[in-house]
Design a protein around this motif. Structure first.
Motif, PDB file in Angstrom:
ATOM      1  N   ILE A 122       0.819  -1.221   0.000  1.00 51.08           N
ATOM      2  CA  ILE A 122       0.000   0.000   0.000  1.00 51.08           C
ATOM      3  C   ILE A 122       0.849   1.264   0.000  1.00 51.08           C
ATOM      4  CG2 ILE A 122      -1.905  -1.176   1.154  1.00 51.08           C
ATOM      5  CD1 ILE A 122      -1.108   0.167   3.750  1.00 51.08           C
ATOM      6  N   SER A 123       2.134   1.133   0.277  1.00 49.91           N
ATOM      7  CA  SER A 123       3.019   2.308   0.260  1.00 49.91           C
ATOM      8  C   SER A 123       3.544   2.588  -1.146  1.00 49.91           C
ATOM      9  CB  SER A 123       4.201   2.097   1.216  1.00 49.91           C
ATOM     10  OG  SER A 123       4.968   0.970   0.828  1.00 49.91           O
ATOM     11  N   ALA A 124       3.256   1.705  -2.091  1.00 52.17           N
ATOM     12  CA  ALA A 124       3.718   1.887  -3.467  1.00 52.17           C
ATOM     13  C   ALA A 124       2.853   2.919  -4.184  1.00 52.17           C
ATOM     14  CB  ALA A 124       3.686   0.546  -4.201  1.00 52.17           C
ATOM     15  N   GLU A 125       3.293   3.315  -5.370  1.00 55.89           N
ATOM     16  CA  GLU A 125       2.532   4.261  -6.178  1.00 55.89           C
ATOM     17  C   GLU A 125       1.423   3.533  -6.923  1.00 55.89           C
ATOM     18  OE1 GLU A 125       2.897   7.528  -6.272  1.00 55.89           O
ATOM     19  OE2 GLU A 125       4.542   7.447  -4.818  1.00 55.89           O
ATOM     20  N   GLN A 192      -7.834  -2.256  11.468  1.00 54.99           N
ATOM     21  CA  GLN A 192      -8.097  -2.577  12.870  1.00 54.99           C
ATOM     22  C   GLN A 192      -7.062  -3.559  13.417  1.00 54.99           C
ATOM     23  OE1 GLN A 192     -12.157  -3.995  12.780  1.00 54.99           O
ATOM     24  NE2 GLN A 192     -13.014  -1.949  12.446  1.00 54.99           N
ATOM     25  N   LEU A 193      -6.680  -4.536  12.593  1.00 51.76           N
ATOM     26  CA  LEU A 193      -5.636  -5.471  13.009  1.00 51.76           C
ATOM     27  C   LEU A 193      -4.316  -4.752  13.218  1.00 51.76           C
ATOM     28  CD1 LEU A 193      -6.168  -8.639  10.766  1.00 51.76           C
ATOM     29  CD2 LEU A 193      -6.765  -8.335  13.160  1.00 51.76           C
ATOM     30  N   ALA A 194      -3.992  -3.818  12.325  1.00 54.16           N
ATOM     31  CA  ALA A 194      -2.738  -3.063  12.445  1.00 54.16           C
ATOM     32  C   ALA A 194      -2.711  -2.267  13.745  1.00 54.16           C
ATOM     33  CB  ALA A 194      -2.577  -2.129  11.248  1.00 54.16           C
ATOM     34  N   LYS A 195      -3.842  -1.693  14.104  1.00 52.04           N
ATOM     35  CA  LYS A 195      -3.918  -0.918  15.345  1.00 52.04           C
ATOM     36  C   LYS A 195      -3.678  -1.804  16.557  1.00 52.04           C
ATOM     37  CE  LYS A 195      -6.944   2.227  17.901  1.00 52.04           C
ATOM     38  NZ  LYS A 195      -8.284   2.899  17.902  1.00 52.04           N
ATOM     39  N   GLN A 196      -4.249  -3.000  16.542  1.00 54.84           N
ATOM     40  CA  GLN A 196      -4.150  -3.895  17.694  1.00 54.84           C
ATOM     41  C   GLN A 196      -2.814  -4.622  17.764  1.00 54.84           C
ATOM     42  OE1 GLN A 196      -7.209  -2.197  18.651  1.00 54.84           O
ATOM     43  NE2 GLN A 196      -6.647  -3.815  20.067  1.00 54.84           N
ATOM     44  N   LEU A 197      -2.227  -4.948  16.613  1.00 49.24           N
ATOM     45  CA  LEU A 197      -1.018  -5.766  16.593  1.00 49.24           C
ATOM     46  C   LEU A 197       0.270  -4.984  16.372  1.00 49.24           C
ATOM     47  CD1 LEU A 197      -2.296  -8.832  14.497  1.00 49.24           C
ATOM     48  CD2 LEU A 197      -2.089  -8.632  16.992  1.00 49.24           C
ATOM     49  N   GLU A 198       0.165  -3.821  15.697  1.00 44.73           N
ATOM     50  CA  GLU A 198       1.380  -3.066  15.364  1.00 44.73           C
ATOM     51  C   GLU A 198       1.418  -1.665  15.943  1.00 44.73           C
ATOM     52  OE1 GLU A 198       3.761  -4.573  14.159  1.00 44.73           O
ATOM     53  OE2 GLU A 198       2.909  -6.346  13.224  1.00 44.73           O
ATOM     54  N   PRO A 200      -0.553   2.414  16.749  1.00 43.24           N
ATOM     55  CA  PRO A 200      -1.233   3.503  16.027  1.00 43.24           C
ATOM     56  C   PRO A 200      -0.461   4.067  14.846  1.00 43.24           C
ATOM     57  CG  PRO A 200      -0.442   4.236  18.184  1.00 43.24           C
ATOM     58  CD  PRO A 200      -0.305   2.755  18.164  1.00 43.24           C
ATOM     59  N   GLU A 201       0.861   4.070  14.930  1.00 40.52           N
ATOM     60  CA  GLU A 201       1.647   4.649  13.830  1.00 40.52           C
ATOM     61  C   GLU A 201       1.482   3.844  12.545  1.00 40.52           C
ATOM     62  OE1 GLU A 201       6.300   5.746  12.771  1.00 40.52           O
ATOM     63  OE2 GLU A 201       5.685   5.553  14.873  1.00 40.52           O
ATOM     64  N   VAL A 202       1.593   2.540  12.646  1.00 47.14           N
ATOM     65  CA  VAL A 202       1.398   1.673  11.475  1.00 47.14           C
ATOM     66  C   VAL A 202      -0.068   1.710  11.038  1.00 47.14           C
ATOM     67  CG1 VAL A 202       1.495  -0.695  10.615  1.00 47.14           C
ATOM     68  CG2 VAL A 202       3.311   0.166  12.109  1.00 47.14           C
ATOM     69  N   ALA A 203      -0.968   1.730  12.019  1.00 46.39           N
ATOM     70  CA  ALA A 203      -2.396   1.761  11.700  1.00 46.39           C
ATOM     71  C   ALA A 203      -2.766   2.997  10.895  1.00 46.39           C
ATOM     72  CB  ALA A 203      -3.212   1.701  12.977  1.00 46.39           C
ATOM     73  N   ALA A 204      -2.080   4.116  11.147  1.00 46.63           N
ATOM     74  CA  ALA A 204      -2.372   5.355  10.435  1.00 46.63           C
ATOM     75  C   ALA A 204      -2.156   5.184   8.930  1.00 46.63           C
ATOM     76  CB  ALA A 204      -1.512   6.483  10.977  1.00 46.63           C
ATOM     77  N   THR A 210      -7.223   3.069   3.459  1.00 49.24           N
ATOM     78  CA  THR A 210      -8.663   2.771   3.466  1.00 49.24           C
ATOM     79  C   THR A 210      -9.460   3.958   2.961  1.00 49.24           C
ATOM     80  OG1 THR A 210      -8.414   1.231   5.323  1.00 49.24           O
ATOM     81  CG2 THR A 210     -10.610   2.119   4.925  1.00 49.24           C
ATOM     82  N   GLN A 211      -9.103   5.142   3.398  1.00 51.42           N
ATOM     83  CA  GLN A 211      -9.794   6.352   2.944  1.00 51.42           C
ATOM     84  C   GLN A 211      -9.631   6.534   1.435  1.00 51.42           C
ATOM     85  OE1 GLN A 211     -11.812   8.431   4.512  1.00 51.42           O
ATOM     86  NE2 GLN A 211     -11.659   7.308   6.447  1.00 51.42           N
TER      87      GLN A 211
END
Length: 378
Positions: A122-125, A192-198, A200-204, A210-211
């Motif tokens: 998701i960080s790719a162009e 939601q998984l990123a927030k719980q497992l990694e 808030p920074e990764v979840a952002a 998603t947006q």
């Protein structure tokens, strides 16, 4: 039919309060079919002609035999002669599910690997849809999704395994049904998984993706449909899992609702002349106590209704009087089609006729069994 209920109060100043295998089965060598019966066709094993003949002869031979039994009573002892009953036929139990065992440590490790792989994609162009397609092609992501689809997420054992992180449990229970979920819902669940497992920074980063994805008209397309446009070998692996689940857990492939599951204990004689069954329905529910639910930046309702493309709500007329504008504004701000059905909440109007009126209105707007109805009262 699931319902998402929200209770509203009159406007008053309120202080703010802050062995199992987890690799894709059959990727190299197809797994041997498991024993049992499919969920779509109830089959009963038939004896071969030779076996049936032997069984019949054995019962006929035993039918004429007698046995002497010593019977004790107050008047003394006596010997009675009784016939020997032939052995009862073997009872068959029909297994509706053939799911993997639960290993919380492996599940979390698998999901972390999937998140790491997805983060790189998701960080790719490029457009968001292309990024999600690339994510679905990744082996780590594919393995994690397939593994989740084969787990008994409605079981007490699964709930207990993740009882220390209920938000994680909530997301995992839905990911099981990834095959029929819209792209945007998968993105929301992975956030939601990123927030719980990694954290808030990764979840952002996941939330930003998603947006971006939700801005696309194709965000409502299901993963099943998206997979058809993936490389042939990738699509084949997903289809192989879908075929496996048709026998192991057909509800994971054809869910009428991801919030409900049916099960049964079914016992049958070999010829299926007698069947005894105990049936059950399990419903999963998530309860959240939250403030400022109608703030457009609050994603509690967004996460439920954005992937559906709309929200149908039954609203108490008194609530609509005080909060109707805020409710309308929430869904407008988040670009979610909104249908508001306002009904009287007075005690005199709580009869079966009023229930019928609500059901007729729901039918008019074609509310599906898989679609959570928003109910707002107070």
């Amino acid at each position: 039919m699931a319902a998402f209920a929200v209770s509203m109060q009159s406007p008053v100043p309120t202080p703010s309060v802050a062995g199992p295998s987890y690799a894709l089965r059959g990727a190299a060598t197809p797994a041997a079919p498991e024993t049992g019966y499919s969920t779509s066709t109830v089959g009963v094993a038939a004896f071969s002609a030779a076996a049936a003949s032997m069984l019949h002869a054995d019962r006929k031979r035993k039918a004429g035999r007698t046995q002497k039994v010593l019977v004790k009573s107050r008047g003394g002892e006596a010997v009675e002669t009784i016939p020997v009953m032939p052995a009862s036929p073997t009872t068959t139990e029909i297994n509706y599910y053939k799911l993997d065992e639960i290993d919380a440590t492996k599940i979390i490790a698998s999901m972390k690997s999937a998140l790491k792989a997805m983060k790189g994609k998701i960080s790719a162009e490029g457009p968001a849809e292309g990024k999600l397609s690339a994510t679905l092609c990744d082996e780590e992501v594919m393995s994690a999704l397939v593994s989740m689809s084969r787990l008994p997420v409605f079981s007490k054992e699964f709930g207990t395994a993740f009882k220390d992180d209920l938000d994680l449990l909530h997301a995992l229970k839905q990911i099981k049904y990834f095959w029929n979920l819209p792209q945007s819902q998968i993105a929301i669940l992975m956030s939601q998984l990123a927030k719980q497992l990694e954290g808030p920074e990764v979840a952002a980063e996941f939330e930003a993706f998603t947006q971006e994805l939700c801005q696309s008209a194709s965000h409502l397309v299901t993963i099943k449909e998206v997979s058809k446009k993936l490389p042939a070998e990738v699509h084949a692996k997903y289809m192989e899992n879908a075929a496996y689940l048709e026998d192991a857990d057909s509800h994971a492939v054809y869910p009428t609702s991801i919030y409900r599951q049916c099960d049964a204990l079914t016992l049958a004689t070999p010829d299926a002349a007698t069947i005894e069954s105990v049936m059950s329905t399990t419903v999963t529910t998530t309860i959240k106590i939250a403030r400022n639910v109608l703030d457009p930046s609050n994603h509690l309702l967004f996460d439920v209704y954005k992937p559906l493309g709309r929200c149908v709500a039954v609203v108490d007329d008194k609530v609509d009087e005080y909060h109707g504008a805020d409710i309308d504004n929430y869904f407008a701000a988040n670009n979610i089609e909104f249908t508001k059905l306002v009904f009287s909440g007075n005690e005199v109007d709580k009869g079966i006729e009023d229930v019928e009126r609500i059901l007729i209105a729901m039918k008019k707007y074609r509310v599906g069994r898989h679609e959570p109805l928003l109910v707002i009262g107070g």
